[in-house]
Design a protein around this motif. Structure first.
Motif, PDB file in Angstrom:
ATOM      1  N   VAL A  39       0.863  -1.179   0.000  1.00  0.00           N
ATOM      2  CA  VAL A  39       0.000   0.000   0.000  1.00  0.00           C
ATOM      3  C   VAL A  39       0.902   1.233   0.000  1.00  0.00           C
ATOM      4  N   LEU A  40       0.766   2.071  -1.012  1.00  0.00           N
ATOM      5  CA  LEU A  40       1.557   3.294  -1.110  1.00  0.00           C
ATOM      6  C   LEU A  40       1.002   4.341  -0.152  1.00  0.00           C
ATOM      7  N   LEU A  41       1.907   5.122   0.439  1.00  0.00           N
ATOM      8  CA  LEU A  41       1.529   6.158   1.398  1.00  0.00           C
ATOM      9  C   LEU A  41       2.129   7.497   0.977  1.00  0.00           C
ATOM     10  N   PHE A  42       1.415   8.566   1.243  1.00  0.00           N
ATOM     11  CA  PHE A  42       1.865   9.903   0.895  1.00  0.00           C
ATOM     12  C   PHE A  42       1.624  10.849   2.073  1.00  0.00           C
ATOM     13  N   GLY A  43       2.338  11.962   2.088  1.00  0.00           N
ATOM     14  CA  GLY A  43       2.114  13.020   3.078  1.00  0.00           C
ATOM     15  C   GLY A  43       2.122  12.517   4.507  1.00  0.00           C
ATOM     16  N   PRO A  44       1.088  12.900   5.274  1.00  0.00           N
ATOM     17  CA  PRO A  44       1.068  12.535   6.694  1.00  0.00           C
ATOM     18  C   PRO A  44       1.000  11.028   6.942  1.00  0.00           C
ATOM     19  N   PHE A  45       0.490  10.269   5.988  1.00  0.00           N
ATOM     20  CA  PHE A  45       0.425   8.821   6.134  1.00  0.00           C
ATOM     21  C   PHE A  45       1.839   8.238   6.087  1.00  0.00           C
ATOM     22  N   ALA A  46       2.641   8.703   5.142  1.00  0.00           N
ATOM     23  CA  ALA A  46       4.036   8.263   5.053  1.00  0.00           C
ATOM     24  C   ALA A  46       4.822   8.740   6.269  1.00  0.00           C
ATOM     25  N   ASP A  47       4.576   9.980   6.697  1.00  0.00           N
ATOM     26  CA  ASP A  47       5.273  10.509   7.874  1.00  0.00           C
ATOM     27  C   ASP A  47       4.969   9.686   9.118  1.00  0.00           C
ATOM     28  N   ALA A  48       3.732   9.237   9.253  1.00  0.00           N
ATOM     29  CA  ALA A  48       3.316   8.496  10.453  1.00  0.00           C
ATOM     30  C   ALA A  48       4.071   7.184  10.617  1.00  0.00           C
ATOM     31  N   VAL A  49       4.393   6.525   9.508  1.00  0.00           N
ATOM     32  CA  VAL A  49       5.089   5.242   9.593  1.00  0.00           C
ATOM     33  C   VAL A  49       6.560   5.331   9.193  1.00  0.00           C
ATOM     34  N   GLY A  50       6.969   6.502   8.698  1.00  0.00           N
ATOM     35  CA  GLY A  50       8.366   6.672   8.299  1.00  0.00           C
ATOM     36  C   GLY A  50       8.742   5.910   7.044  1.00  0.00           C
ATOM     37  N   ALA A  51       7.768   5.698   6.160  1.00  0.00           N
ATOM     38  CA  ALA A  51       8.024   4.958   4.916  1.00  0.00           C
ATOM     39  C   ALA A  51       7.008   5.372   3.860  1.00  0.00           C
ATOM     40  N   SER A  52       7.361   5.146   2.612  1.00  0.00           N
ATOM     41  CA  SER A  52       6.458   5.513   1.519  1.00  0.00           C
ATOM     42  C   SER A  52       5.484   4.398   1.160  1.00  0.00           C
ATOM     43  N   SER A  53       5.624   3.245   1.836  1.00  0.00           N
ATOM     44  CA  SER A  53       4.679   2.148   1.617  1.00  0.00           C
ATOM     45  C   SER A  53       4.738   1.197   2.804  1.00  0.00           C
ATOM     46  N   VAL A  54       3.691   0.397   2.934  1.00  0.00           N
ATOM     47  CA  VAL A  54       3.635  -0.660   3.940  1.00  0.00           C
ATOM     48  C   VAL A  54       3.045  -1.900   3.287  1.00  0.00           C
ATOM     49  N   GLU A  55       3.304  -3.035   3.883  1.00  0.00           N
ATOM     50  CA  GLU A  55       2.691  -4.285   3.455  1.00  0.00           C
ATOM     51  C   GLU A  55       1.522  -4.569   4.394  1.00  0.00           C
ATOM     52  N   VAL A  56       0.406  -4.952   3.836  1.00  0.00           N
ATOM     53  CA  VAL A  56      -0.746  -5.342   4.645  1.00  0.00           C
ATOM     54  C   VAL A  56      -1.047  -6.809   4.355  1.00  0.00           C
ATOM     55  N   ARG A  57      -1.280  -7.563   5.416  1.00  0.00           N
ATOM     56  CA  ARG A  57      -1.639  -8.979   5.270  1.00  0.00           C
ATOM     57  C   ARG A  57      -3.140  -9.063   4.997  1.00  0.00           C
ATOM     58  N   LEU A  58      -3.480  -9.736   3.920  1.00  0.00           N
ATOM     59  CA  LEU A  58      -4.874  -9.900   3.520  1.00  0.00           C
ATOM     60  C   LEU A  58      -5.241 -11.381   3.549  1.00  0.00           C
TER      61      LEU A  58
END
Length: 88
Positions: free
Chosen positions: A10-29
């Motif tokens: 999952v790609l992240l931008f702006g405050p979402f990326a800042d919150a986790v310190g990365a531009s993407s995260v993996e989500v288990r589905l």
């Protein structure tokens, strides 16, 4: 019996990326062909506690388009969290 799981980036931008310190995260589905955008958002909230307070003001984009909560997410879809925008 164990339910198989898959991961999605999952790609992240702006405050979402800042919150986790990365531009993407993996989500288990769950390995389920009927996983919806709403379920992806709920799983992100469960798995990424830093995103939890921000997700109430966000939507999932699938393949560069905002989608409704009931939209089914398919393997290989590009997922991104985007903030709600208003203007006037």
């Amino acid at each position: 019996m164990t339910t198989a799981q898959v991961t999605a980036k999952v790609l992240l931008f702006g405050p979402f990326a800042d919150a986790v310190g990365a531009s993407s995260v993996e989500v288990r589905l769950p390995d389920d062909p009927g996983v919806t955008a709403a379920r992806v958002m709920a799983l992100l909230a469960e798995q990424q506690s830093a995103l939890r307070p921000l997700l109430a003001h966000a939507m999932l984009a699938v393949n560069c388009e905002r989608v409704a909560a009931e939209t089914v997410v398919r393997p290989g879809d590009e997922l991104a969290i985007i903030g709600l925008v208003s203007g006037g």
